[in-house]
Design a protein around this motif. Structure first.
Motif, mmCIF file in Angstrom:
data_model
loop_
_atom_site.group_PDB
_atom_site.id
_atom_site.type_symbol
_atom_site.label_atom_id
_atom_site.label_comp_id
_atom_site.label_asym_id
_atom_site.label_seq_id
_atom_site.Cartn_x
_atom_site.Cartn_y
_atom_site.Cartn_z
ATOM 1 N N ASP A 1 -3.016 0.306 -3.999
ATOM 2 C CA ASP A 1 -3.015 -0.961 -3.273
ATOM 3 C C ASP A 1 -2.752 -2.105 -4.248
ATOM 4 O O ASP A 1 -3.358 -2.164 -5.325
ATOM 5 C CB ASP A 1 -4.351 -1.203 -2.573
ATOM 6 C CG ASP A 1 -4.624 -0.188 -1.485
ATOM 7 O OD1 ASP A 1 -3.670 0.187 -0.778
ATOM 8 O OD2 ASP A 1 -5.787 0.229 -1.347
ATOM 9 N N GLU B 1 0.287 5.540 0.060
ATOM 10 C CA GLU B 1 -0.699 6.598 0.246
ATOM 11 C C GLU B 1 -0.053 7.963 0.112
ATOM 12 O O GLU B 1 1.130 8.156 0.431
ATOM 13 C CB GLU B 1 -1.363 6.487 1.618
ATOM 14 C CG GLU B 1 -2.154 5.208 1.824
ATOM 15 C CD GLU B 1 -2.823 5.165 3.179
ATOM 16 O OE1 GLU B 1 -2.546 6.083 4.002
ATOM 17 O OE2 GLU B 1 -3.613 4.238 3.421
ATOM 18 N N SER B 2 -0.872 8.917 -0.362
ATOM 19 C CA SER B 2 -0.412 10.302 -0.487
ATOM 20 C C SER B 2 -0.608 11.031 0.835
ATOM 21 O O SER B 2 -1.635 10.852 1.502
ATOM 22 C CB SER B 2 -1.187 11.001 -1.609
ATOM 23 O OG SER B 2 -0.831 12.364 -1.656
ATOM 24 N N LYS B 3 0.345 11.848 1.202
ATOM 25 C CA LYS B 3 0.263 12.561 2.476
ATOM 26 C C LYS B 3 -0.613 13.801 2.389
ATOM 27 O O LYS B 3 -1.207 14.227 3.366
ATOM 28 C CB LYS B 3 1.657 12.953 2.949
ATOM 29 C CG LYS B 3 2.547 11.760 3.275
ATOM 30 C CD LYS B 3 3.894 12.215 3.800
ATOM 31 C CE LYS B 3 4.781 11.022 4.165
ATOM 32 N NZ LYS B 3 6.110 11.448 4.673
ATOM 33 N N ARG C 1 -4.450 9.562 -4.456
ATOM 34 C CA ARG C 1 -4.756 9.308 -3.055
ATOM 35 C C ARG C 1 -4.011 8.066 -2.527
ATOM 36 O O ARG C 1 -3.344 8.144 -1.488
ATOM 37 C CB ARG C 1 -6.265 9.109 -2.883
ATOM 38 C CG ARG C 1 -7.088 10.313 -3.299
ATOM 39 C CD ARG C 1 -6.865 11.510 -2.391
ATOM 40 N NE ARG C 1 -7.556 12.687 -2.825
ATOM 41 C CZ ARG C 1 -8.833 12.963 -2.574
ATOM 42 N NH1 ARG C 1 -9.573 12.101 -1.883
ATOM 43 N NH2 ARG C 1 -9.378 14.087 -2.994
ATOM 44 N N SER C 2 -4.121 6.939 -3.215
ATOM 45 C CA SER C 2 -3.487 5.723 -2.716
ATOM 46 C C SER C 2 -3.360 4.699 -3.843
ATOM 47 O O SER C 2 -4.012 4.809 -4.892
ATOM 48 C CB SER C 2 -4.275 5.118 -1.548
ATOM 49 O OG SER C 2 -5.542 4.686 -1.987
ATOM 50 N N THR D 1 0.840 -1.194 0.000
ATOM 51 C CA THR D 1 0.000 0.000 0.000
ATOM 52 C C THR D 1 0.879 1.249 0.000
ATOM 53 O O THR D 1 1.855 1.329 0.757
ATOM 54 C CB THR D 1 -0.924 0.033 1.226
ATOM 55 O OG1 THR D 1 -1.735 -1.141 1.240
ATOM 56 C CG2 THR D 1 -1.815 1.262 1.205
ATOM 57 N N THR E 1 -14.395 10.818 -6.335
ATOM 58 C CA THR E 1 -13.442 9.732 -6.109
ATOM 59 C C THR E 1 -13.428 8.824 -7.332
ATOM 60 O O THR E 1 -14.487 8.416 -7.817
ATOM 61 C CB THR E 1 -13.815 8.909 -4.871
ATOM 62 O OG1 THR E 1 -13.877 9.772 -3.736
ATOM 63 C CG2 THR E 1 -12.779 7.827 -4.618
ATOM 64 N N ARG F 1 -11.723 5.270 -8.930
ATOM 65 C CA ARG F 1 -11.016 4.022 -8.671
ATOM 66 C C ARG F 1 -10.699 3.344 -10.004
ATOM 67 O O ARG F 1 -11.575 3.141 -10.840
ATOM 68 C CB ARG F 1 -11.843 3.082 -7.796
ATOM 69 C CG ARG F 1 -12.143 3.627 -6.424
ATOM 70 C CD ARG F 1 -13.061 2.723 -5.629
ATOM 71 N NE ARG F 1 -12.378 1.502 -5.199
ATOM 72 C CZ ARG F 1 -12.690 0.291 -5.595
ATOM 73 N NH1 ARG F 1 -13.678 0.112 -6.474
ATOM 74 N NH2 ARG F 1 -12.042 -0.766 -5.155
#
Length: 386
Positions: free
Chosen positions: A17, A6-8, A14-15, A4, A92, A94
């Motif tokens: 996986d 992820e962006s801070k 965003r991420s 995984t 969002t 995906r």
């Protein structure tokens, strides 16, 4: 295995996986039993076409059975999450891809076909590992948007998914063919209003989309169909050494390489109401499936003729499988593109083996011709082409 990232910050990315898994099982069952039959019974053991003498099952014998099961599964999936927010909306996205693989490396039911463990066992068992590994590839794109305007709330979901089957073979229509399934949903929540001192919330929603269903492994790779035609049935009660059942075996491959995926379109509208802890939901939907696949019956017709065998060679040959006193016959196959249930039932009755001897065990008279024998063969077909 899982990974995984992820962006801070509140960036467009965003991420990400990634997950992969492998699982396998090893099951082995051993069984033994002693069987006692009421009499000698001929059994079907041929696995190829030709003329053979049937094996005769003993009255008493020991039977063993092994069930070798080794299923193997592998999966890999990658999903990226993207996003873009505004003061009035949240968006969002995906994006992902997935691969699945399944295969059984076991031997299946392992036993001596000349000493079956039960009467119901097939005389032509197929090993589990004879079937190829099934690979499924898929990718998807999904967008979820939520818009808030005062007490109004609107949710929009739109997506596209594509799937394909691999490792089937170049002869299959489904090999490597991608099917695209678009889908969309819309939900609108009205501002709440007071009813008998409690807020009433009402939501209207609707959606539409396509769904694809592919055939199973058994439908894609069916077992061969065997047809036994009795040429000689001589079973005297006084001399077991002269008992003989001679058959001609026809092998048919019921595989349908032109199978297509089933496509289903569905839409629905829905209304929800919530008040004082109670809820009411009413949904109206409609599905329209204009394609599919099923197991149907084909009629196989093979013209043949009766001839009187050379009796001097019936018992003299040390290898009765290759020299049995019967002439070699050519075989022709006729498989219609469609068959009605009445035809299939008639063919099923006509396919019963006919003994060339009478009740007294005498040799048959010379006959120049016989009606064609036909046998129903199971195959999987699309309704439009069956």
């Amino acid at each position: 295995m899982n990974f995984t990232a992820e962006s801070k910050g509140a960036n467009f990315f965003r991420s990400f996986d990634f997950s992969a898994s492998v699982s396998s099982e090893f099951d082995l069952i051993d069984r033994w039993r002693y069987r006692a039959n009421s009499g000698n019974v001929p059994i079907r053991t041929a696995v190829e076409e030709g003329v053979f003498d049937m094996e005769v099952l003993p009255v008493r014998y020991e039977a063993t059975l092994q069930v070798d099961n080794k299923p193997f599964y592998a999966n890999a999936k990658a999903v990226a999450l993207l996003g873009a927010d505004t003061p009035l909306s949240r968006n969002t996205i995906r994006i992902g891809a997935e691969w699945n693989m399944s295969k059984n490396y076991g031997g299946g039911l392992l036993y001596d076909v000349t000493r079956p463990f039960t009467d119901l066992m097939s005389s032509h068992p197929r090993r589990y590992d004879a079937l190829p590994a099934l690979h499924r590839l898929s990718a998807f794109l999904e967008d979820n948007t939520t818009i808030t305007a005062g007490e109004w709330r609107i949710e929009i979901m739109a997506g596209l998914r594509t799937t394909a089957m691999a490792n089937l073979g170049s002869r299959y229509t489904l090999q490597g063919k991608f099917h695209f399934d678009p889908r969309a949903n819309l939900s609108v929540t009205l501002p709440a209003f007071d009813m008998a001192g409690d807020p009433m919330r009402i939501t209207f929603a609707g959606g539409a989309g396509w769904h694809t269903k592919t055939p199973t492994l058994d439908q894609l790779f069916p077992e061969p169909d065997y047809s036994y035609y009795t040429r000689l049935n001589y079973f005297p009660a006084d001399d077991e050494s002269k008992r003989r059942v001679n058959v001609e075996v026809f092998k048919h491959d019921p595989t349908n390489y032109d199978l297509k995926a089933a496509r289903n379109f569905k839409w629905e509208v829905r209304g929800n109401a919530e008040w004082n802890g109670y809820g009411l939901s009413v949904t109206y939907f409609r599905e329209n499936m204009t394609s599919g696949f099923r197991t149907s019956t084909d009629v196989l017709t093979r013209p043949t003729a009766n001839t009187t065998p050379d009796r001097s060679r019936i018992w003299s040959s040390p290898d009765r499988r290759s020299s049995n006193g019967f002439p070699t016959r050519t075989k022709r196959y006729s498989r219609p593109s469609a068959s009605r249930p009445t035809e299939a039932a008639h063919s099923s009755r006509a396919s019963n083996s006919r003994s060339p001897r009478g009740a007294s065990g005498r040799w048959p008279r010379n006959s120049s011709s016989r009606a064609p024998i036909s046998k129903p063969a199971m195959r999987t077909a699309n309704p439009s082409t069956s």
